[in-house]
Design an enzyme around this catalytic site. Structure first.
Site, mmCIF file in Angstrom:
data_model
loop_
_atom_site.group_PDB
_atom_site.id
_atom_site.type_symbol
_atom_site.label_atom_id
_atom_site.label_comp_id
_atom_site.label_asym_id
_atom_site.label_seq_id
_atom_site.Cartn_x
_atom_site.Cartn_y
_atom_site.Cartn_z
ATOM 1 N N TYR A 8 -2.474 17.195 -21.773
ATOM 2 C CA TYR A 8 -1.562 17.343 -20.621
ATOM 3 C C TYR A 8 -2.210 18.249 -19.582
ATOM 4 C CZ TYR A 8 2.712 18.047 -17.975
ATOM 5 O OH TYR A 8 3.644 18.071 -16.977
ATOM 6 N N PHE A 30 -1.323 2.746 8.591
ATOM 7 C CA PHE A 30 -1.197 1.862 7.440
ATOM 8 C C PHE A 30 0.285 1.842 7.073
ATOM 9 C CE2 PHE A 30 -1.187 0.770 2.920
ATOM 10 C CZ PHE A 30 -1.714 -0.495 3.050
ATOM 11 N N THR A 31 0.746 0.741 6.453
ATOM 12 C CA THR A 31 2.195 0.556 6.230
ATOM 13 C C THR A 31 2.854 1.759 5.546
ATOM 14 O OG1 THR A 31 1.621 -0.635 4.208
ATOM 15 C CG2 THR A 31 2.122 -1.979 6.135
ATOM 16 N N ASP A 77 -8.237 9.414 5.945
ATOM 17 C CA ASP A 77 -7.856 8.485 4.882
ATOM 18 C C ASP A 77 -9.136 7.793 4.438
ATOM 19 O OD1 ASP A 77 -7.190 6.198 3.409
ATOM 20 O OD2 ASP A 77 -5.246 5.988 4.391
ATOM 21 N N LYS A 118 -8.820 1.604 -4.458
ATOM 22 C CA LYS A 118 -9.808 0.958 -3.596
ATOM 23 C C LYS A 118 -11.181 1.628 -3.749
ATOM 24 C CE LYS A 118 -7.377 -0.714 0.495
ATOM 25 N NZ LYS A 118 -6.544 -1.720 -0.081
ATOM 26 N N ARG A 177 -0.341 -9.911 7.183
ATOM 27 C CA ARG A 177 -0.453 -8.600 7.822
ATOM 28 C C ARG A 177 -0.081 -8.792 9.289
ATOM 29 N NH1 ARG A 177 -1.015 -4.454 3.925
ATOM 30 N NH2 ARG A 177 1.114 -5.115 4.240
ATOM 31 N N PHE A 217 8.233 -6.454 3.508
ATOM 32 C CA PHE A 217 7.219 -7.443 3.144
ATOM 33 C C PHE A 217 6.971 -7.497 1.643
ATOM 34 C CE2 PHE A 217 3.694 -4.543 2.239
ATOM 35 C CZ PHE A 217 4.058 -3.401 2.931
HETATM 36 N N1 F0G Z 1 -4.335 4.015 2.923
HETATM 37 C C1 F0G Z 1 -4.976 2.847 3.122
HETATM 38 C C2 F0G Z 1 -5.967 2.717 4.226
HETATM 39 C C3 F0G Z 1 -4.697 1.755 2.286
HETATM 40 O O1 F0G Z 1 -5.328 0.605 2.491
HETATM 41 C C4 F0G Z 1 -3.756 1.894 1.243
HETATM 42 C C5 F0G Z 1 -3.416 0.787 0.380
HETATM 43 C C6 F0G Z 1 -3.126 3.148 1.086
HETATM 44 C C7 F0G Z 1 -3.449 4.179 1.938
HETATM 45 C C8 F0G Z 1 -2.104 3.347 0.010
HETATM 46 O O2 F0G Z 1 -2.731 3.436 -1.221
HETATM 47 O O3 F0G Z 1 -1.778 1.495 -2.524
HETATM 48 O O4 F0G Z 1 -2.949 3.396 -3.673
HETATM 49 O O5 F0G Z 1 -0.712 3.713 -2.666
HETATM 50 N N2 F0G Z 1 -3.736 -0.417 0.605
HETATM 51 C C9 F0G Z 1 -3.457 -1.565 -0.244
HETATM 52 C C10 F0G Z 1 -3.845 -2.837 0.450
HETATM 53 C C11 F0G Z 1 -2.078 -1.588 -0.772
HETATM 54 O O6 F0G Z 1 -3.554 -3.903 -0.102
HETATM 55 O O7 F0G Z 1 -4.469 -2.825 1.513
HETATM 56 P P1 F0G Z 1 -1.994 2.976 -2.588
#
Ligand code: F0G
Length: 487
Positions: A85, A137-138, A228, A271, A394, A460
């Protein structure tokens, strides 16, 4: 100019072909179901590719997130994981790897990238603040807005042009950044955010020079720069390929320089290191302490942050592999091949080729579908029906509604076909290109979509739609007529 360490190699014909500089040792069987079954599957999924089941998918190009191939070294490292832990040896290995690659001393592990966004937004954004950035980003935007912040996108004029040969469409417009500070005052700018390989505008990188210029303005205004780094390896690769100063530089040194300008670096390791999890790193003890308690509250203890120790081990190896040219160039090389083949055939795609995937301009592809009928969502559904290839919308569906419940029409309507690292082969890439070309020829058959169930937040992911007419049936009939079979 050819890059000696790139996966793209010249053939006798003079053609530049991406060659896999890895061999396949573990494989997963795929199924290409007949078109009638794919049609039923997309109807069942509410024309939302997120809701498809992978048993109905041939090539899963939804995302590279958590789907990059792991290396043999990553998989074997997982067996050495130290279950604990607190104080796990696996964490210290990962901490060391992140310190080496990002050049930051303090490491906060989180369960995935958006968890980092949650903590950073809660700690550093106060109501009424603005956050200037190259593009949102979303999940980033949602977290910032939930904490009372307002996202300001200050991209250059070139950023949203579909066809372009500008190498760094992910740059921030420096004059606009100066104007943000002049207009809002530095006390109301929570921080400046730079996203490596800007996801939502086609995986487009920023240049090192732009990052230096952004840092200078942020510093003059005593404001933090947050990077990021989820797609930082690819951005570093493009800096090496496209920014003359870095032609002979090592990816490792480019990464270190990029991170040196940021006060905080956060990332999704789904990623950047081909595993799961994420993290926040900084050299400031003060910033570290501000975030530490929320980490324990939301993610878990400081030495695992919601990740399994096995993932932590694989991340330590994966983050180092991101510094290897042959690893980091694999996905961009295949994307470039697909983009150039489609572009040559007149299919509207974002150029120059970027990171993450091949991005198809759905408004150019389907000019007869108004944005209110979601051309990118329709194209994603149509592509799945005719090929079994799952891409991601997108565009406006990935956006939200305004306070009057009207759609906020997206700047660009894209179908993203992701190329997870070292997953797909050249023949699979050629299949994607071939089917997309067929769809382009038959584009007038594709119609729009409308909502059946629309969640208010991040619609989405879970929302369900249906076709505005019987266009899917007509598309299926034409496919069978042309190919004489159902595959
Ligand atoms: N920032 C960027 C630039 C991303 O592309 C993503 C995720 C995140 C933050 C969030 O990270 O998914 O680990 O919580 N991108 C994925 C995509 C979901 O399909 O482009 P996460």
């Amino acid at each position: 100019m050819a890059n000696p360490n790139s996966t793209t190699i010249k053939f006798q014909s003079g053609e530049q072909i991406p060659v896999e500089l890895h061999k396949v040792r573990i494989v997963q069987k795929l199924f290409l179901k007949p078109i009638e079954e794919r049609m039923q599957a997309i109807e069942k999924a509410g024309f939302n590719t997120f809701l498809l089941n992978t048993k109905d998918i041939f090539l899963d190009m939804l995302t590279d997130s958590g789907t990059n191939a792991m290396s043999d070294n990553q998989v074997s490292s997982m067996l050495q994981a130290d279950d604990a832990y607190a104080g796990s040896q696996s964490f210290y290995k990962m901490e060391q790897a992140l310190q080496d690659v990002f050049g930051k001393h303090y490491v906060l592990p989180v369960h995935q990238g958006r968890a980092a966004e949650n903590i950073i937004s809660q700690v550093f954004i106060k109501k009424g603040d603005v956050i200037p950035m190259n593009y949102h980003f979303t999940t980033t935007k949602e977290h910032m807005e939930l904490n009372g912040g307002k996202v300001l996108e200050i991209y250059t004029d070139e950023a949203l042009k579909i066809k372009s040969d500008v190498p760094f469409k992910g740059n921030i417009d420096i004059d606009k950044l100066k104007s943000v500070f002049a207009e809002y005052g530095k006390d109301h700018v929570a921080f400046v955010r730079m996203e490596a390989s800007t996801n939502l505008i086609g995986g487009q990188p920023f240049s090192m020079q732009n990052l230096r210029d952004v840092k200078k303005i942020a510093e003059e205004n005593d404001t933090m720069l947050v990077l990021d780094a989820s797609l930082i390896g690819e951005n570093a690769y493009f800096i090496k390929k496209r920014e003359p100063e870095f032609r002979d530089a090592e990816i490792k040194d480019i990464l270190l320089e990029m991170c040196s300008y940021a006060d905080l670096v956060y990332f999704s390791s789904r990623k950047v290191s081909s595993t799961r999890g994420g993290g926040i790193v900084t050299n400031s003890k003060d910033l570290f302490l501000k975030m530490r308690d929320l980490l324990v509250l939301f993610e878990g203890f400081l030495t695992y942050g919601g990740m399994s120790v096995r993932e932590i081990e694989a991340m330590a190896v994966g983050i180092n592999e991101t510094c290897d040219d042959t690893v980091i160039s694999q996905s961009p090389s295949f994307i470039e091949y697909a983009v150039n083949s489609l572009d040559a055939a007149g299919v509207p795609v974002i150029t120059p080729a970027g990171a993450l995937g091949c991005h198809v301009d759905s408004m150019g592809f389907l000019p007869h579908i108004p944005q209110e009928a979601y051309p990118a969502g329709a194209l994603a559904a149509a592509m799945y029906i005719i090929s079994g290839v799952r891409g991601m919308e997108r565009g406006t569906i990935s956006s939200v509604r305004d306070e009057n419940c009207n759609d906020i029409l997206a700047d660009v309507e894209l179908l993203r076909l992701a190329f997870p690292r070292r997953v797909f082969t050249l023949s699979q890439t050629m299949f994607v290109v071939d089917r997309l070309k067929w769809l382009y020829k038959n584009r007038e058959l594709v119609g729009g979509l409308k909502w059946v169930e629309e969640p208010p937040l991040l619609r989405f992911f879970m929302g369900r739609l249906t076709s505005t007419t019987d266009w899917p049936q007509k598309l299926v009939a034409k496919f069978k007529e042309d190919f004489g079979e159902s595959l």
